[in-house]
Enzyme design. Sequence first.
Site, PDB file in Angstrom:
ATOM      1  N   GLY A  40       0.845  -1.184   0.000  1.00 31.88           N
ATOM      2  CA  GLY A  40       0.000   0.000   0.000  1.00 31.88           C
ATOM      3  C   GLY A  40       0.881   1.234   0.000  1.00 31.88           C
ATOM      4  O   GLY A  40       2.007   1.211  -0.488  1.00 31.88           O
ATOM      5  N   CYS A  41       0.391   2.331   0.539  1.00 32.79           N
ATOM      6  CA  CYS A  41       1.192   3.547   0.642  1.00 32.79           C
ATOM      7  C   CYS A  41       2.486   3.240   1.381  1.00 32.79           C
ATOM      8  O   CYS A  41       2.485   2.621   2.437  1.00 32.79           O
ATOM      9  CB  CYS A  41       0.406   4.623   1.387  1.00 32.79           C
ATOM     10  SG  CYS A  41       1.351   6.145   1.674  1.00 32.79           S
ATOM     11  N   PHE A  42       3.611   3.688   0.844  1.00 32.92           N
ATOM     12  CA  PHE A  42       4.902   3.257   1.385  1.00 32.92           C
ATOM     13  C   PHE A  42       5.341   3.988   2.652  1.00 32.92           C
ATOM     14  O   PHE A  42       6.314   3.609   3.286  1.00 32.92           O
ATOM     15  CB  PHE A  42       6.005   3.311   0.344  1.00 32.92           C
ATOM     16  CG  PHE A  42       6.119   4.556  -0.508  1.00 32.92           C
ATOM     17  CD1 PHE A  42       5.672   5.806  -0.084  1.00 32.92           C
ATOM     18  CD2 PHE A  42       6.707   4.476  -1.772  1.00 32.92           C
ATOM     19  CE1 PHE A  42       5.808   6.935  -0.879  1.00 32.92           C
ATOM     20  CE2 PHE A  42       6.854   5.612  -2.578  1.00 32.92           C
ATOM     21  CZ  PHE A  42       6.407   6.836  -2.121  1.00 32.92           C
ATOM     22  N   TRP A  43       4.648   5.042   3.066  1.00 36.85           N
ATOM     23  CA  TRP A  43       5.060   5.766   4.273  1.00 36.85           C
ATOM     24  C   TRP A  43       4.983   4.894   5.523  1.00 36.85           C
ATOM     25  O   TRP A  43       5.903   4.875   6.335  1.00 36.85           O
ATOM     26  CB  TRP A  43       4.187   6.997   4.471  1.00 36.85           C
ATOM     27  CG  TRP A  43       4.287   8.035   3.404  1.00 36.85           C
ATOM     28  CD1 TRP A  43       5.332   8.237   2.536  1.00 36.85           C
ATOM     29  CD2 TRP A  43       3.304   9.018   3.069  1.00 36.85           C
ATOM     30  NE1 TRP A  43       5.065   9.278   1.698  1.00 36.85           N
ATOM     31  CE2 TRP A  43       3.830   9.789   1.993  1.00 36.85           C
ATOM     32  CE3 TRP A  43       2.047   9.325   3.577  1.00 36.85           C
ATOM     33  CZ2 TRP A  43       3.118  10.848   1.431  1.00 36.85           C
ATOM     34  CZ3 TRP A  43       1.335  10.381   3.021  1.00 36.85           C
ATOM     35  CH2 TRP A  43       1.869  11.123   1.956  1.00 36.85           C
ATOM     36  N   PRO A  67       4.856   1.420   5.937  1.00 38.32           N
ATOM     37  CA  PRO A  67       5.841   0.345   5.999  1.00 38.32           C
ATOM     38  C   PRO A  67       7.254   0.840   6.247  1.00 38.32           C
ATOM     39  O   PRO A  67       8.036   0.182   6.934  1.00 38.32           O
ATOM     40  CB  PRO A  67       5.712  -0.323   4.626  1.00 38.32           C
ATOM     41  CG  PRO A  67       4.321  -0.030   4.193  1.00 38.32           C
ATOM     42  CD  PRO A  67       4.019   1.339   4.718  1.00 38.32           C
TER      43      PRO A  67
END
Length: 222
Positions: A34-37, A39
Amino acid sequence: MIPSAYEPTHPTELAVDAESLPPSATETATFGMGCFWGPDARFGATPGVVRTRVGYAGGTDPDPSYYSLGDHTEVVQVEYDPEVVRYEDLLDVFWANHAPFSAPLKRQYRGVVLARNDQQRETAKRTREELESRTGKSVETAIEALDRFYLAEGYHQKYELRSTPVVADELEDRYGDTFVDSTVAARLNGFVAGHGEGDEREALFAELDISPAALSEVRRRL
């Protein structure tokens, strides 16, 4: 940028990073979740993880960017010490922190393991099968070979930490272009997002020479 009135007695953060494993001694994992922020922060606080960075991979379009992503996916790349954390342990974090049973609405945010070698691919397939067996559900997450990783723009790197500008500005001034590959920045990025154990946080804080204002801001976010 207005310089801080605080003058560190010694560049402790740089010393901490100097003691980190060099890239030649680490292994690398790449995941789309999903959005990489999120993780980026979660893995950054994981013991054994040395560096994190976010970027784009899994597609064929050349030179993707955030506003021209083509067929690529947002991914997090994790450098880790295999003597401390196993690839399988990182997969446990991966499976538990995205939606493996749902088909993605957009390729940009799909769940995907991008394996660097046959061993990673086989481990990912085995753990996917174990998850399906345990839950009785079909996993939609893809497992593919990593072709190339494209580093995302600077404003995406360590996003949670950048959302604490008193800290991020101070560290970026000190690190310059090496900020994105800083172990300290990865840890603090995870900590301000609420990850990590209290004793791990305090151990790192004791090593750092960031200003009282920056440390207070980190603690405020916890």
